[in-house]
Design an enzyme around this catalytic site. Structure first.
Site, short mmCIF file in Angstrom:
data_model
loop_
_atom_site.label_atom_id
_atom_site.label_comp_id
_atom_site.label_asym_id
_atom_site.label_seq_id
_atom_site.Cartn_x
_atom_site.Cartn_y
_atom_site.Cartn_z
N HIS A 93 48.80 -24.84 54.39
CA HIS A 93 50.07 -25.54 54.64
C HIS A 93 49.93 -26.98 54.18
CE1 HIS A 93 47.74 -26.65 58.18
NE2 HIS A 93 48.69 -27.44 58.64
N ASP B 120 45.68 -33.11 56.28
CA ASP B 120 44.30 -32.78 56.63
C ASP B 120 43.87 -31.43 56.07
OD1 ASP B 120 46.18 -31.80 58.58
OD2 ASP B 120 44.51 -31.24 59.88
N HIS B 121 44.78 -30.73 55.42
CA HIS B 121 44.45 -29.46 54.77
C HIS B 121 44.54 -29.53 53.25
CE1 HIS B 121 44.23 -26.97 58.48
NE2 HIS B 121 44.81 -28.07 58.94
N ASP C 230 46.44 -23.66 60.91
CA ASP C 230 46.70 -24.08 62.28
C ASP C 230 47.80 -23.20 62.86
OD1 ASP C 230 45.34 -26.04 60.87
OD2 ASP C 230 46.60 -27.66 61.54
#
Lengths: 305, 305
Positions: free
Chosen positions: B63, B67-68, B213
């Site tokens: 996504h 942070d990804h 997440d």
């Protein structure tokens, strides 16, 4: 003496290495913090350094190679997560806004602080920041793409009052400021006590030059005359000088020649190529020409004096 | 048994922490390497892990939270510096191309390899990769923005030949493949030797689910039935369940419930909030419900079996 120091967050060049992060450092002048460059991982290094995110209000970007700016969007995003509300000033080559504006709109539409982008032209000397105690000028560098260094100039401060002398001549307290700023004192009987007898001279203003990334660039020497500390591109050993030319970087010898010609007090080498397992070869090459040289490393804080 | 393992490069959540990098991991199935998510600093972690950059041909993005994915542009740039020429496949929510295309044009116009972007819709189960030995499906997750997990499914392999039995019955070598694939052997006298007597059963196909997440999401259980290993969102302790709801993440207890309901063999907890100095509290909470649980950490390699 007021604080003026540089903390290295990353001093490697672009190719990933085991030993170094890509370029970033924080300049602390009297507790005003300026981040200089923001390679990938800078926010991780900030966290390790225990420098408070909230104290950083200015981020300066030298040029638009990824190893100097890929950490910026992450820094801005994390400022948001950490609840920042104060404006954040970004000083960067003007082109950067073309992409940063889009990245902010895509990834950071919910920031609760203002990102104030102040573009500059890396080709000419420009004053990009000024306040009562410090001025920051760009330093035009010679690299593969437009690139600027940054010259941090402390402004002269008032002389220190010699309190014993002031008491002896019964200088009233309300007159101290004028005397520290250069005034003489006239006693009630008309005797003039000269400024020099009532004060100690102020510390001379200090300066720091960030010169990364650049070829050997004699044109900038004039601007750097008498600088206290230079952080200089030292990507290669003199044995790899062809490589330095090809990639528009400097050797350790060239960094040292620059410091010597500028009459600098100290030299910090940085932007190390991943090809050197042992950087002491770079240090030795530089120290033969300019003895007061150190190797940068992550976490190192270098005082400017 | 053929290699099937997960190496954790980063297992922290978005807020910078001393202990963790942001999300990234590498799934190695029979020496095919798939990077899953690519938070800032992933290329640094890859260098530390000694995983060869050149072996990574696919990067999967769950996504579009920074942070990804903030490490992706740096990975692509470094692939270029390292001389890559092989195409690099990026599987990500389709929207990502809107910004990645612009970032590539701005920062990486000189790449000598092709970036093949394959967008998917995180809201539905889609097969995003398939070859002779593995299939990868998306897992629709429940997060603040559209988000997918990834289910790595090994395909069934042929049974192993029992060489002693094959020799005893004088099975010709050219017939081995057919027998491993399920065939019986007919001897010259017409006697049929059944497949089961000539082979050992193949290892059952293995599977790995990356679920990060996500809120607690019972809707995905059906897709995960019998999975060998789940990596699950474990941002919070059960004591911070309101926080988990607010940020659309899971608690350790919810991760464990999911593993239990899916009949998983093993559970790896990850995506830890920076608020826990000691993550063993998360481990204990999960193990009370699902004993076969481990805490992820950077550098850890977890076998899938």
């Amino acid at each position: 003496m007021e604080k003026f120091e540089v903390t290295i967050l990353g001093c490697g060049s672009a190719t990933p290495s085991h030993r170094h992060y890509t370029s970033s450092q924080v300049v602390n002048i009297r507790e005003k913090l300026f981040m200089v460059d923001c390679g990938e991982g800078t926010q991780i290094q900030i966290r390790r350094s225990r420098i408070a995110f909230a104290k950083i209000n200015h981020i300066l970007i030298s040029h638009l190679h990824g190893d100097h700016c890929f950490g910026l969007i992450g820094m801005l995003s994390s400022f948001g997560l950490l609840g920042r509300t104060a404006p954040l000033y970004i000083h960067a080559p003007a082109d950067m806004w073309n992409i940063l504006e889009k990245e902010l709109a895509f990834y950071c539409s919910e920031l609760e602080f203002e990102v104030v982008f102040q573009g500059f032209d890396p080709a000419v000397i420009q004053t990009i920041y000024e306040d009562r105690s410090v001025r920051i000028d760009t330093i035009p560098l010679k690299h593969r793409i437009p690139c600027a260094g940054f010259l941090f100039l402390e402004k002269p401060v008032a002389d220190h009052l010699n309190r014993e002398m002031a008491d002896f001549y019964k200088v009233p307290q309300w007159d101290f400021g004028r005397i520290k700023d250069g005034g003489d004192f006239t006693m009630p009987d008309g005797t003039v006590i000269p400024h020099s007898r009532l004060t100690y001279p102020a510390d001379p203003p200090r300066s720091y030059a960030y010169c990364c990334d650049t070829e050997y660039n004699p044109e900038m020497i004039n601007q750097l005359k008498g600088v206290n500390l230079i952080y200089h591109d030292c990507t290669y050993s003199v044995n790899d000088v062809e490589r330095a030319r090809l990639h528009h970087h400097s050797t350790a010898v060239e960094a040292a020649k620059t410091a010597l010609a500028a009459g600098a007090s100290h030299l910090a080498l940085g932007h190390f190529s991943a090809r050197y397992d042992d950087e002491s070869i770079l240090l030795r090459e530089a120290q033969e020409i300019f003895p007061d040289t150190v190797l940068s490393k992550e976490g190192l804080t270098i005082p400017v004096n």
